[in-house]
Design a protein around this motif. Structure first.
Motif, PDB file in Angstrom:
ATOM      1  N   ARG A   1       0.844  -1.207   0.000  1.00 49.20           N
ATOM      2  CA  ARG A   1       0.000   0.000   0.000  1.00 49.20           C
ATOM      3  C   ARG A   1       0.877   1.255   0.000  1.00 49.20           C
ATOM      4  NH1 ARG A   1      -3.943   2.265   4.565  1.00 49.20           N
ATOM      5  NH2 ARG A   1      -4.741   4.019   3.371  1.00 49.20           N
ATOM      6  N   LEU A   2       1.930   1.245   0.832  1.00 54.43           N
ATOM      7  CA  LEU A   2       2.802   2.421   0.880  1.00 54.43           C
ATOM      8  C   LEU A   2       3.553   2.594  -0.441  1.00 54.43           C
ATOM      9  CD1 LEU A   2       4.098   4.823   2.295  1.00 54.43           C
ATOM     10  CD2 LEU A   2       5.793   3.265   3.273  1.00 54.43           C
ATOM     11  N   VAL A   3       4.045   1.482  -0.991  1.00 46.37           N
ATOM     12  CA  VAL A   3       4.778   1.570  -2.261  1.00 46.37           C
ATOM     13  C   VAL A   3       3.878   2.195  -3.328  1.00 46.37           C
ATOM     14  CG1 VAL A   3       5.786   0.186  -4.131  1.00 46.37           C
ATOM     15  CG2 VAL A   3       6.384  -0.306  -1.750  1.00 46.37           C
ATOM     16  N   ARG A   4       2.627   1.749  -3.349  1.00 47.20           N
ATOM     17  CA  ARG A   4       1.664   2.279  -4.333  1.00 47.20           C
ATOM     18  C   ARG A   4       1.424   3.776  -4.091  1.00 47.20           C
ATOM     19  NH1 ARG A   4       0.201   2.612  -8.813  1.00 47.20           N
ATOM     20  NH2 ARG A   4      -1.955   2.750  -9.471  1.00 47.20           N
ATOM     21  N   ILE A   5       1.299   4.152  -2.817  1.00 47.66           N
ATOM     22  CA  ILE A   5       1.080   5.572  -2.501  1.00 47.66           C
ATOM     23  C   ILE A   5       2.255   6.406  -3.016  1.00 47.66           C
ATOM     24  CG2 ILE A   5       1.037   7.260  -0.593  1.00 47.66           C
ATOM     25  CD1 ILE A   5      -0.721   5.297   0.981  1.00 47.66           C
ATOM     26  N   ILE A   6       3.479   5.924  -2.766  1.00 48.43           N
ATOM     27  CA  ILE A   6       4.656   6.702  -3.198  1.00 48.43           C
ATOM     28  C   ILE A   6       4.656   6.850  -4.719  1.00 48.43           C
ATOM     29  CG2 ILE A   6       7.188   6.839  -3.206  1.00 48.43           C
ATOM     30  CD1 ILE A   6       7.146   5.054  -0.650  1.00 48.43           C
ATOM     31  N   GLN A   7       4.350   5.738  -5.417  1.00 45.41           N
ATOM     32  CA  GLN A   7       4.334   5.801  -6.893  1.00 45.41           C
ATOM     33  C   GLN A   7       3.286   6.806  -7.373  1.00 45.41           C
ATOM     34  OE1 GLN A   7       3.518   1.655  -7.444  1.00 45.41           O
ATOM     35  NE2 GLN A   7       5.665   1.117  -7.846  1.00 45.41           N
ATOM     36  N   MET A   8       2.113   6.761  -6.738  1.00 43.72           N
ATOM     37  CA  MET A   8       1.024   7.640  -7.187  1.00 43.72           C
ATOM     38  C   MET A   8       1.327   9.102  -6.862  1.00 43.72           C
ATOM     39  SD  MET A   8      -2.305   5.329  -6.331  1.00 43.72           S
ATOM     40  CE  MET A   8      -3.498   6.077  -7.441  1.00 43.72           C
ATOM     41  N   VAL A   9       1.887   9.336  -5.668  1.00 45.50           N
ATOM     42  CA  VAL A   9       2.251  10.712  -5.284  1.00 45.50           C
ATOM     43  C   VAL A   9       3.253  11.268  -6.304  1.00 45.50           C
ATOM     44  CG1 VAL A   9       3.536  12.058  -3.559  1.00 45.50           C
ATOM     45  CG2 VAL A   9       1.730  10.488  -2.824  1.00 45.50           C
ATOM     46  N   ARG A  10       4.213  10.422  -6.696  1.00 44.63           N
ATOM     47  CA  ARG A  10       5.208  10.853  -7.689  1.00 44.63           C
ATOM     48  C   ARG A  10       4.517  11.190  -9.015  1.00 44.63           C
ATOM     49  NH1 ARG A  10       8.626   6.122  -9.745  1.00 44.63           N
ATOM     50  NH2 ARG A  10       6.530   5.706 -10.498  1.00 44.63           N
ATOM     51  N   ASP A  11       3.553  10.362  -9.413  1.00 44.66           N
ATOM     52  CA  ASP A  11       2.880  10.603 -10.693  1.00 44.66           C
ATOM     53  C   ASP A  11       2.000  11.853 -10.664  1.00 44.66           C
ATOM     54  OD1 ASP A  11       4.142   8.350 -11.545  1.00 44.66           O
ATOM     55  OD2 ASP A  11       2.379   7.046 -11.456  1.00 44.66           O
ATOM     56  N   GLU A  12       1.584  12.270  -9.466  1.00 43.33           N
ATOM     57  CA  GLU A  12       0.711  13.452  -9.355  1.00 43.33           C
ATOM     58  C   GLU A  12       1.477  14.763  -9.508  1.00 43.33           C
ATOM     59  OE1 GLU A  12      -1.839  13.322  -5.823  1.00 43.33           O
ATOM     60  OE2 GLU A  12      -1.920  11.148  -6.024  1.00 43.33           O
ATOM     61  N   ILE A  13       2.820  14.675  -9.463  1.00 47.44           N
ATOM     62  CA  ILE A  13       3.631  15.898  -9.563  1.00 47.44           C
ATOM     63  C   ILE A  13       3.411  16.555 -10.930  1.00 47.44           C
ATOM     64  CG2 ILE A  13       6.025  16.759  -9.648  1.00 47.44           C
ATOM     65  CD1 ILE A  13       6.717  14.501  -7.639  1.00 47.44           C
ATOM     66  N   GLY A  14       3.273  17.866 -10.923  1.00 46.13           N
ATOM     67  CA  GLY A  14       3.143  18.598 -12.189  1.00 46.13           C
ATOM     68  C   GLY A  14       1.696  18.824 -12.614  1.00 46.13           C
ATOM     69  N   PHE A  15       0.748  18.293 -11.841  1.00 42.74           N
ATOM     70  CA  PHE A  15      -0.663  18.498 -12.182  1.00 42.74           C
ATOM     71  C   PHE A  15      -1.235  19.684 -11.407  1.00 42.74           C
ATOM     72  CE2 PHE A  15      -0.195  14.369 -13.987  1.00 42.74           C
ATOM     73  CZ  PHE A  15      -1.107  14.365 -15.029  1.00 42.74           C
ATOM     74  N   PRO A  16      -2.329  20.260 -11.909  1.00 41.90           N
ATOM     75  CA  PRO A  16      -2.946  21.371 -11.177  1.00 41.90           C
ATOM     76  C   PRO A  16      -3.426  20.941  -9.788  1.00 41.90           C
ATOM     77  CG  PRO A  16      -3.870  21.196 -13.390  1.00 41.90           C
ATOM     78  CD  PRO A  16      -3.028  19.980 -13.177  1.00 41.90           C
ATOM     79  N   GLN A  17      -3.611  21.907  -8.926  1.00 42.70           N
ATOM     80  CA  GLN A  17      -4.066  21.648  -7.558  1.00 42.70           C
ATOM     81  C   GLN A  17      -5.488  21.080  -7.583  1.00 42.70           C
ATOM     82  OE1 GLN A  17      -3.035  24.512  -8.823  1.00 42.70           O
ATOM     83  NE2 GLN A  17      -1.185  25.113  -7.742  1.00 42.70           N
ATOM     84  N   GLY A  18      -5.773  20.180  -6.640  1.00 40.23           N
ATOM     85  CA  GLY A  18      -7.114  19.591  -6.532  1.00 40.23           C
ATOM     86  C   GLY A  18      -7.294  18.432  -7.499  1.00 40.23           C
ATOM     87  N   PHE A  19      -8.376  17.693  -7.327  1.00 37.80           N
ATOM     88  CA  PHE A  19      -8.701  16.620  -8.273  1.00 37.80           C
ATOM     89  C   PHE A  19     -10.220  16.537  -8.412  1.00 37.80           C
ATOM     90  CE2 PHE A  19      -8.134  14.628  -4.069  1.00 37.80           C
ATOM     91  CZ  PHE A  19      -9.334  13.943  -3.909  1.00 37.80           C
ATOM     92  N   TYR A  20     -10.655  15.823  -9.448  1.00 32.07           N
ATOM     93  CA  TYR A  20     -12.093  15.644  -9.671  1.00 32.07           C
ATOM     94  C   TYR A  20     -12.499  14.230  -9.272  1.00 32.07           C
ATOM     95  CZ  TYR A  20     -12.111  19.914 -12.455  1.00 32.07           C
ATOM     96  OH  TYR A  20     -12.004  21.214 -12.864  1.00 32.07           O
ATOM     97  N   GLY A  21     -13.600  14.107  -8.558  1.00 28.55           N
ATOM     98  CA  GLY A  21     -14.190  12.803  -8.286  1.00 28.55           C
ATOM     99  C   GLY A  21     -15.097  12.462  -9.464  1.00 28.55           C
ATOM    100  N   VAL A  22     -14.823  11.330 -10.127  1.00 27.92           N
ATOM    101  CA  VAL A  22     -15.601  10.975 -11.328  1.00 27.92           C
ATOM    102  C   VAL A  22     -17.084  10.849 -10.979  1.00 27.92           C
ATOM    103  CG1 VAL A  22     -15.954   9.188 -13.082  1.00 27.92           C
ATOM    104  CG2 VAL A  22     -13.633   9.868 -12.441  1.00 27.92           C
ATOM    105  N   ASP A  23     -17.388  10.200  -9.849  1.00 27.24           N
ATOM    106  CA  ASP A  23     -18.799  10.002  -9.486  1.00 27.24           C
ATOM    107  C   ASP A  23     -19.505  11.333  -9.253  1.00 27.24           C
ATOM    108  OD1 ASP A  23     -18.539   7.260  -9.640  1.00 27.24           O
ATOM    109  OD2 ASP A  23     -17.792   7.129  -7.587  1.00 27.24           O
TER     110      ASP A  23
END
Ligand code: SAM
Length: 367
Positions: free
Chosen positions: A288-310
């Motif tokens: 779970r932590l490894v996945r979090i680190i990978q995802m946090v890294r991938d989120e770099i460079g994107f605008p602030q905030g996110f959209y919930g699809v639902d």
């Protein structure tokens, strides 16, 4: 206090991340490390840092609770690290103050309270070396996520809003509070890794000495304007907020959260080094932590905030769409999108809201 509450087994992700972050920091500064954990509870974290991070020379733990101090002392002894560990029965800010003189400062200060770290931000900065690492946990999600915005303003100096991406804003509010406190001491602070999990947020902030650098960090403090009618949002400076609060998408009045940190919430290289460090340790089994680190890294460079699809689909009154399908549609149109570690149905993207809505309509419904 119950021993079980001092042990907090659900904090494994939090503690594992501390081992990795400190390991990376040690590699960066290349010197023996001193560590302070002013709210140590059972001492599991400090003991693990002594055992699992090479180069940890000395750890000072503290707690106000005599039972915690006894437990932490015993824990260090049973694990054979007593020689490198001192456990103090002391209030956290007092312990940090005692170590605020330049030669007594620590390489790493880990503030892990129940609730808000806000009362300890100043102490943590003062007790940390000017190229050190400050780690913060905040579990006071009601103030940080807009349920109790007055408490947020009081503690963090910023207003919180109850948005779908409030856990990301929580990270930004805590980071912003530390950046502003650090600047008082002519120190710059920036997040090198941070995440939201379960009911807390956790940040690792690298410090650097210098008025100019501190001033530079302050330019990355601002606001997120949010439209509760159409879910549009935009990051703005204080000047921009005074100019307009009208939503560019639907024309409604927007609300503003902040001041908060608008810069990156992690550094790619730091995340990569954490992943490499994890491969050399048993922490790689914490998927779970490894996945979090990978995802946090991938989120770099994107605008602030996110959209919930639902949430977006329900606003458009259409059946839900699969997150992966929406991301593919966005990418096919030449924009960028990634999942966020905070919400499995959330995505970060650089598509303007109007286009995103059109894409959602064109993607096939799930089921
Ligand atoms: C969340 S627990 C710490 C858990 C620990 N860091 C770990 O990883 O196992 C918070 C601890 O802070 C202690 N505490 C609360 N307020 C304090 C203060 N002002 N000074 C020192 N210790 C404090 C509590 O007694 C409790 O043991």
């Amino acid at each position: 206090m119950e021993i079980s509450s001092l042990l907090q087994p659900h904090d494994e992700i939090n503690r594992d991340s501390a081992v990795l972050a400190l390991g990376v920091h040690q590699g960066r500064v290349s010197r023996p490390l001193t560590v302070c954990e002013p709210m140590c509870g059972s001492g599991v974290r400090g003991t693990r840092l002594a055992l699992e991070v090479s180069g940890v020379e000395r750890i000072v733990m503290g707690d106000m609770n005599p039972r915690a101090v006894r437990l932490a002392t015993e824990n260090a002894r049973l694990n054979g690290v007593s020689g490198r560990v001192a456990v103090r029965l002391m209030e956290a800010n007092l312990l940090l103050s005692i170590h605020s003189k330049p030669l007594s400062r620590f390489d790493y200060v880990d503030v892990d309270p129940y609730g808000s770290p806000a009362p300890y931000l100043d102490g943590a900065i003062r007790a940390c070396k000017r190229d050190g690492l400050v780690a913060l946990t905040a579990t006071d999600m009601a103030p940080l996520c807009g349920v109790n915005p007055r408490a947020c303003l009081r503690k963090y100096g910023g207003r919180s809003l109850r948005t779908g991406y409030c856990h990301e804003s929580a990270l930004r509010l805590v980071a912003g509070a530390l950046v502003i406190r650090a600047a008082v001491h002519e120190v710059s602070a920036r997040p090198v890794f941070s995440f939201a999990a379960d009911h807390y947020v956790r940040l690792y902030m690298e410090l650097e000495r210098g008025k100019r650098k501190a001033d530079g960090r302050l330019t990355e403090i601002g606001y997120i304007q949010h439209c509760f009618k159409c879910l549009n949002r935009r990051a703005v400076s204080k000047r921009e907020i005074l100019n307009s609060n009208l939503c560019g998408h639907c024309g409604s009045q927007m609300e503003a959260a902040g001041p908060m940190w608008l810069g990156e919430l992690a550094e790619g290289e730091f995340c990569d080094e954490m992943l490499t460090y994890s491969e050399r340790s048993a922490i790689s089994s914490n998927r779970r932590l490894v996945r979090i680190i990978q995802m946090v890294r991938d989120e770099i460079g994107f605008p602030q905030g996110f959209y919930g699809v639902d949430k977006l689909c329900s606003k458009l009154k259409i059946p839900s769409r699969a997150t992966g399908d929406v991301i593919s549609a966005i990418e096919s149109a030449g924009f960028r999108a990634v999942r966020t570690h905070i919400d499995e149905r959330g995505l970060k993207t650089d598509v303007p809201l109007g286009e995103l809505e059109r894409m959602l309509m064109s993607v096939e419904a799930v089921g």
